[in-house]
Design a protein around this motif. Structure first.
Motif, PDB file in Angstrom:
ATOM      1  N   CYS A 155       6.917  31.641  15.105  1.00  0.00           N
ATOM      2  CA  CYS A 155       8.071  30.656  15.594  1.00  0.00           C
ATOM      3  C   CYS A 155       9.390  31.701  14.577  1.00  0.00           C
ATOM      4  O   CYS A 155       9.948  31.374  13.953  1.00  0.00           O
ATOM      5  N   ASN A 157      12.404  30.337  14.742  1.00  0.00           N
ATOM      6  CA  ASN A 157      12.216  29.085  13.713  1.00  0.00           C
ATOM      7  C   ASN A 157      12.810  29.125  12.475  1.00  0.00           C
ATOM      8  O   ASN A 157      11.277  28.828  12.194  1.00  0.00           O
ATOM      9  N   CYS A 160      10.097  26.470  10.861  1.00  0.00           N
ATOM     10  CA  CYS A 160       9.327  26.394  11.459  1.00  0.00           C
ATOM     11  C   CYS A 160       7.829  26.716  10.879  1.00  0.00           C
ATOM     12  O   CYS A 160       6.769  25.458  10.250  1.00  0.00           O
ATOM     13  N   CYS A 176       7.214  28.500  19.333  1.00  0.00           N
ATOM     14  CA  CYS A 176       6.154  27.974  19.262  1.00  0.00           C
ATOM     15  C   CYS A 176       6.393  26.999  20.313  1.00  0.00           C
ATOM     16  O   CYS A 176       5.054  26.735  21.520  1.00  0.00           O
ATOM     17  N   CYS A 181      11.080  24.159  19.098  1.00  0.00           N
ATOM     18  CA  CYS A 181      11.754  24.739  18.472  1.00  0.00           C
ATOM     19  C   CYS A 181      12.967  25.157  19.246  1.00  0.00           C
ATOM     20  O   CYS A 181      13.996  25.425  19.006  1.00  0.00           O
TER      21      CYS A 181
END
Ligand code: ZN
Length: 201
Positions: A155, A157, A160, A176, A181
């Protein structure tokens, strides 16, 4: 246990990726978490899951054996996926837990009635509970066999840490979950833009 703690994130697009996502990175997979995962992915029915949750009290030897295998599998797959993301070579010791499960899970599929529907269930030839991990190991093996073609992603982010398989047609999935996110990132970008617009005026 509260529902939010026990809820399992199933955004990975592949069973083995969801399995790795289900175990916390800084701690080992717990029995409760493992059973919740098997329940939420439909590997066991909710009734069977309830029976399994109390297994450590009635038959700790069997539950310990399964939990040990599940942790080994989770650890091995996590290592495999991390190396795949970095295009690094996979170590045999990470593959072994996958093979271990594939090896002991001889059996056949059978249709079973479950909550009013028909479901294909794997019936293991051998006793024990290792077969509960069979589909996860199989899914992991498929990704490993895809090698560099596997569209495994982390992901975007940075806070995350969840993995997912990019099944999107454009092959440009970055998050994700767009709702979690992806949205958070959009909000942050909007806030930054807004702030710089304010500063420049
Ligand atoms: Zn994410």
């Amino acid at each position: 246990m509260s529902l939010s703690n026990s809820s399992v994130n199933l955004l990975g697009g592949r069973l083995s990726i969801d399995f790795v996502n289900a175990a916390p990175t800084n701690a080992e997979l717990s029995w409760d978490r493992l059973i919740r995962f098997l329940q939420s992915t439909g590997i066991v029915s909710s009734e069977r899951g309830i029976q399994l949750l109390v297994l450590p009290q009635s038959d700790p030897q069997t539950s310990d054996a399964l939990l040990f295998k599940a942790r080994r599998l989770s650890f091995g797959l996590r290592k495999v996926f991390a190396a795949t993301l970095r295009r690094q070579k996979l170590a045999g010791e990470w593959i072994e837990p996958v093979n271990e499960i594939l090896r002991v899970t001889e059996g056949h599929d059978e249709l079973v009635a479950q909550e009013g529907d028909w479901k294909i269930e794997f019936i293991a030839r051998e006793g024990g509970l290792d077969w509960l991990l069979a589909a996860i190991a199989r899914s992991g093996a498929e990704i490993i066999a895809e090698g560099s073609r596997a569209r495994l992603r982390l992901c975007a982010n940075p806070h995350c840490g969840l993995l997912f398989y990019d099944n999107s047609r454009t092959r440009e999935r970055r998050w994700c979950s767009m709702a979690v996110c992806g949205n958070r990132s959009k909000v942050a970008a909007f806030a930054r833009k807004h702030a710089s617009a304010r500063n420049s005026s």
